[in-house]
Write a protein that holds these residues in place. Structure first.
Motif, mmCIF file in Angstrom:
data_model
loop_
_atom_site.group_PDB
_atom_site.id
_atom_site.type_symbol
_atom_site.label_atom_id
_atom_site.label_comp_id
_atom_site.label_asym_id
_atom_site.label_seq_id
_atom_site.Cartn_x
_atom_site.Cartn_y
_atom_site.Cartn_z
ATOM 1 N N SER A 156 40.730 41.148 42.490
ATOM 2 C CA SER A 156 39.120 40.627 42.518
ATOM 3 C C SER A 156 39.034 39.456 43.231
ATOM 4 O O SER A 156 40.328 38.833 43.523
ATOM 5 C CB SER A 156 38.839 40.262 40.922
ATOM 6 O OG SER A 156 37.561 39.639 40.984
ATOM 7 N N PRO B 100 43.450 30.908 35.975
ATOM 8 C CA PRO B 100 42.516 31.626 34.835
ATOM 9 C C PRO B 100 43.322 32.255 33.712
ATOM 10 O O PRO B 100 44.454 32.571 33.789
ATOM 11 C CB PRO B 100 42.304 33.025 35.751
ATOM 12 C CG PRO B 100 42.457 32.355 37.348
ATOM 13 C CD PRO B 100 43.470 31.510 37.219
ATOM 14 N N PHE C 220 48.313 35.043 35.217
ATOM 15 C CA PHE C 220 48.552 34.122 36.126
ATOM 16 C C PHE C 220 49.249 32.960 35.614
ATOM 17 O O PHE C 220 48.892 32.386 34.491
ATOM 18 C CB PHE C 220 47.125 33.368 36.468
ATOM 19 C CG PHE C 220 46.182 34.445 36.970
ATOM 20 C CD1 PHE C 220 46.133 34.835 38.582
ATOM 21 C CD2 PHE C 220 45.263 35.243 36.425
ATOM 22 C CE1 PHE C 220 45.465 35.774 38.963
ATOM 23 C CE2 PHE C 220 44.400 36.168 36.765
ATOM 24 C CZ PHE C 220 44.337 36.535 38.178
ATOM 25 N N THR D 222 50.797 35.567 40.329
ATOM 26 C CA THR D 222 49.932 36.683 39.604
ATOM 27 C C THR D 222 51.239 37.782 39.384
ATOM 28 O O THR D 222 51.828 38.100 40.216
ATOM 29 C CB THR D 222 49.085 37.249 40.584
ATOM 30 O OG1 THR D 222 49.687 37.836 41.840
ATOM 31 C CG2 THR D 222 48.273 36.190 41.020
ATOM 32 N N TYR E 160 38.129 34.958 40.998
ATOM 33 C CA TYR E 160 39.170 34.095 40.434
ATOM 34 C C TYR E 160 38.810 32.820 40.831
ATOM 35 O O TYR E 160 38.636 32.654 42.395
ATOM 36 C CB TYR E 160 40.447 34.446 40.387
ATOM 37 C CG TYR E 160 40.905 35.978 39.703
ATOM 38 C CD1 TYR E 160 40.410 36.210 38.445
ATOM 39 C CD2 TYR E 160 41.281 37.011 40.274
ATOM 40 C CE1 TYR E 160 40.850 37.252 37.816
ATOM 41 C CE2 TYR E 160 41.564 38.027 39.739
ATOM 42 C CZ TYR E 160 41.354 38.243 38.495
ATOM 43 O OH TYR E 160 41.405 39.533 37.922
ATOM 44 N N ARG E 161 39.069 31.732 40.111
ATOM 45 C CA ARG E 161 39.056 30.338 40.583
ATOM 46 C C ARG E 161 40.178 29.588 39.925
ATOM 47 O O ARG E 161 40.517 29.851 38.841
ATOM 48 C CB ARG E 161 37.701 29.724 40.186
ATOM 49 C CG ARG E 161 36.430 30.490 40.980
ATOM 50 C CD ARG E 161 36.372 30.323 42.118
ATOM 51 N NE ARG E 161 35.153 30.761 42.608
ATOM 52 C CZ ARG E 161 34.812 31.921 43.237
ATOM 53 N NH1 ARG E 161 35.970 32.597 43.173
ATOM 54 N NH2 ARG E 161 33.785 32.310 43.724
ATOM 55 N N ALA F 248 48.128 42.341 37.386
ATOM 56 C CA ALA F 248 46.980 41.650 37.443
ATOM 57 C C ALA F 248 45.768 42.420 38.270
ATOM 58 O O ALA F 248 46.029 42.959 39.539
ATOM 59 C CB ALA F 248 47.211 40.306 38.147
ATOM 60 N N GLN G 182 42.585 34.830 32.057
ATOM 61 C CA GLN G 182 42.746 36.312 32.072
ATOM 62 C C GLN G 182 42.325 36.857 33.290
ATOM 63 O O GLN G 182 41.619 36.129 34.013
ATOM 64 C CB GLN G 182 42.041 37.030 30.831
ATOM 65 C CG GLN G 182 40.256 36.523 30.631
ATOM 66 C CD GLN G 182 39.610 36.933 29.537
ATOM 67 O OE1 GLN G 182 40.193 37.160 28.543
ATOM 68 N NE2 GLN G 182 38.335 37.110 29.420
ATOM 69 N N ASP G 183 42.612 38.145 33.652
ATOM 70 C CA ASP G 183 41.903 38.781 34.690
ATOM 71 C C ASP G 183 40.599 39.646 34.271
ATOM 72 O O ASP G 183 40.121 39.392 33.262
ATOM 73 C CB ASP G 183 43.091 39.793 35.437
ATOM 74 C CG ASP G 183 43.310 40.854 34.460
ATOM 75 O OD1 ASP G 183 42.657 41.212 33.421
ATOM 76 O OD2 ASP G 183 44.155 41.848 34.869
ATOM 77 N N VAL G 184 40.102 40.322 35.445
ATOM 78 C CA VAL G 184 38.712 40.779 35.282
ATOM 79 C C VAL G 184 38.775 41.781 34.246
ATOM 80 O O VAL G 184 37.714 42.315 33.809
ATOM 81 C CB VAL G 184 37.949 41.088 36.708
ATOM 82 C CG1 VAL G 184 37.888 40.007 37.455
ATOM 83 C CG2 VAL G 184 39.143 42.208 37.284
#
Length: 401
Positions: A108, A65, A76, A101, A111-112, A105, A67-69
């Motif tokens: 959540s 990913p 990452f 991570t 993430y994928r 971070a 960016q994070d949420v």
């Protein structure tokens, strides 16, 4: 190869049957450990199974990913986004791609991770595993070190979700809030789980290399090629181990070893199937090994040669030199066991159980490597007496009986 060809399905046994077919490769993806904590390292495990009979190159490319949420970028990270691995025919193993991570971070479960696979067979392939899964697989037939790897993979949860129109597998990356703990320095690389030689069921290996042995190896297993190099090796090894054997005694040991190898083609060498017994190889290869109800017992030298050819196919091009150099102990082991059978049949005496004979054989081989001391009488029974019993069946040039 025919519709009946279906090698054991190692990948399916690990994933519960789930798989993605990309060309001649079957794949699945998992994370290790199963729970990912912010600030901690983890591995992306890409399980691969070669469903063909040729070498295959696979490039695995990792996409994390961006960016994070919370819209924080580069939370990452990985040092190894791309890895090229080469799979041998029918091989199963996994690519380990380490990632991490950052501690801040945002947690959540949305993430994928994506893994793109590029697959390139290095020759024209034939399929040896069905697209829906291979044949029955028994993990108890793996050697101990491979069984440990298998059990570790069985504990993971594999994803086989493939992005539409792309050779990309997706796996969920749930991130939990960061916590203090020991960091693990994972290393990227390829781990081979099961090549043909790692599996105690020899039927797939007999199928894969049967033609190679019939055309390249067996035609050379005749006394005019075998006897002299084996006699030289026998003389050198036994003298180096401190055994004061006479020339005739060394000849008889060599003859017993030579006839074991000639038994591989009992018709061509005029020994016949009855005399060759369990040491007859060509008849076994001429039938379909995969049709056998159970894995057959093989002579020690042949089982070792099969594994060597699986490791390096070039071994088959010079079989006599390889047998003489690398498989002397295994041919000698077979000769000792056959010598016991010959003496028992000739005398009617019970010389012990099979396991006792195998232990006896190992003691003699250990003595050759100076790991054990044995009396000369143990060499006479069964090696030299066995050699006496077959000597007339194996006349050699310029021999004085």
């Amino acid at each position: 190869m025919g519709d009946s060809v279906n090698y054991p399905d190692v990948l399916g046994a690990i994933t519960g049957g789930a798989r993605v077919n990309i060309g001649v490769i079957q794949a699945a993806v998992a994370l290790r450990p199963r729970v990912i904590w912010a600030g901690r390292a983890f591995e992306v495990i890409v399980l691969l199974q070669n469903a063909s009979d040729v070498d295959v190159d696979v490039i695995a490319t990792l996409k994390l990913p961006e960016q994070d949420v919370k819209k924080q970028r580069e939370r990452f990270v990985t040092k190894s986004k791309r890895l090229l691995v080469g799979l041998k025919p029918a091989e199963v193993g996994y690519v380990a791609l380490p990632a991490m991570t950052l501690a801040d971070a945002a947690p959540s479960d949305l993430y994928r991770i994506e893994v793109e696979l590029e697959v390139k067979p290095l020759a024209k392939p034939s399929r040896i595993r069905s697209a829906d899964g291979g044949g029955a697989f028994d993990p108890d037939l793996l050697y101990e070190d491979k069984r440990l790897l298998y059990d570790e993979l069985k504990d993971l949860i594999f994803s086989t979700k493939k992005l539409l129109g792309r050779n990309v597998l997706e796996v969920p990356l749930p991130v939990m809030p960061g916590r203090v703990g020991q960091l693990v320095d994972f290393k990227p690389g390829w781990v081979s789980l099961c090549r043909l030689g790692d599996y105690r069921d020899v039927r797939p290996m007999l199928h894969r290399y049967g033609d190679v042995f019939i055309t390249q190896v067996l035609p050379h297993l005749k006394r005019n090629e075998l006897y002299k190099p084996l006699l030289q090796q026998t003389t050198h090894r036994w003298q180096a181990a401190g055994f004061d054997l006479q020339g005739a005694e060394l000849v008889l040991i060599t003859k017993l070893m030579t006839i074991i190898l000639e038994y591989a083609t009992p018709n061509e060498t005029a020994h016949g199937y009855i005399a060759a017994g369990e040491y007859a190889i060509k008849p076994l290869l001429e039938r379909s090994p995969l049709s056998l109800e159970a894995s057959p017992a093989l002579p020690n030298w042949f089982a070792a040669m099969l594994r060597a050819v699986d490791e390096d196919p070039n071994v088959a091009a010079h079989p006599v030199g390889y047998i003489d150099r690398a498989l002397y102990d295994e041919v000698l082991r077979d000769a000792i066991m056959h010598g016991f059978d010959l003496v028992e049949n000739a005398t009617g005496e019970d010389l012990g159980t099979r396991s006792e004979m195998e232990l006896y054989a190992q003691e003699i081989i250990d003595a050759l490597h100076r790991q054990k001391t044995v009396e000369i009488s143990r060499i006479y029974l069964p090696l030299i007496l066995g050699g006496v019993l077959i000597s007339e069946r194996l006349p050699v040039s310029k021999e004085t009986p």
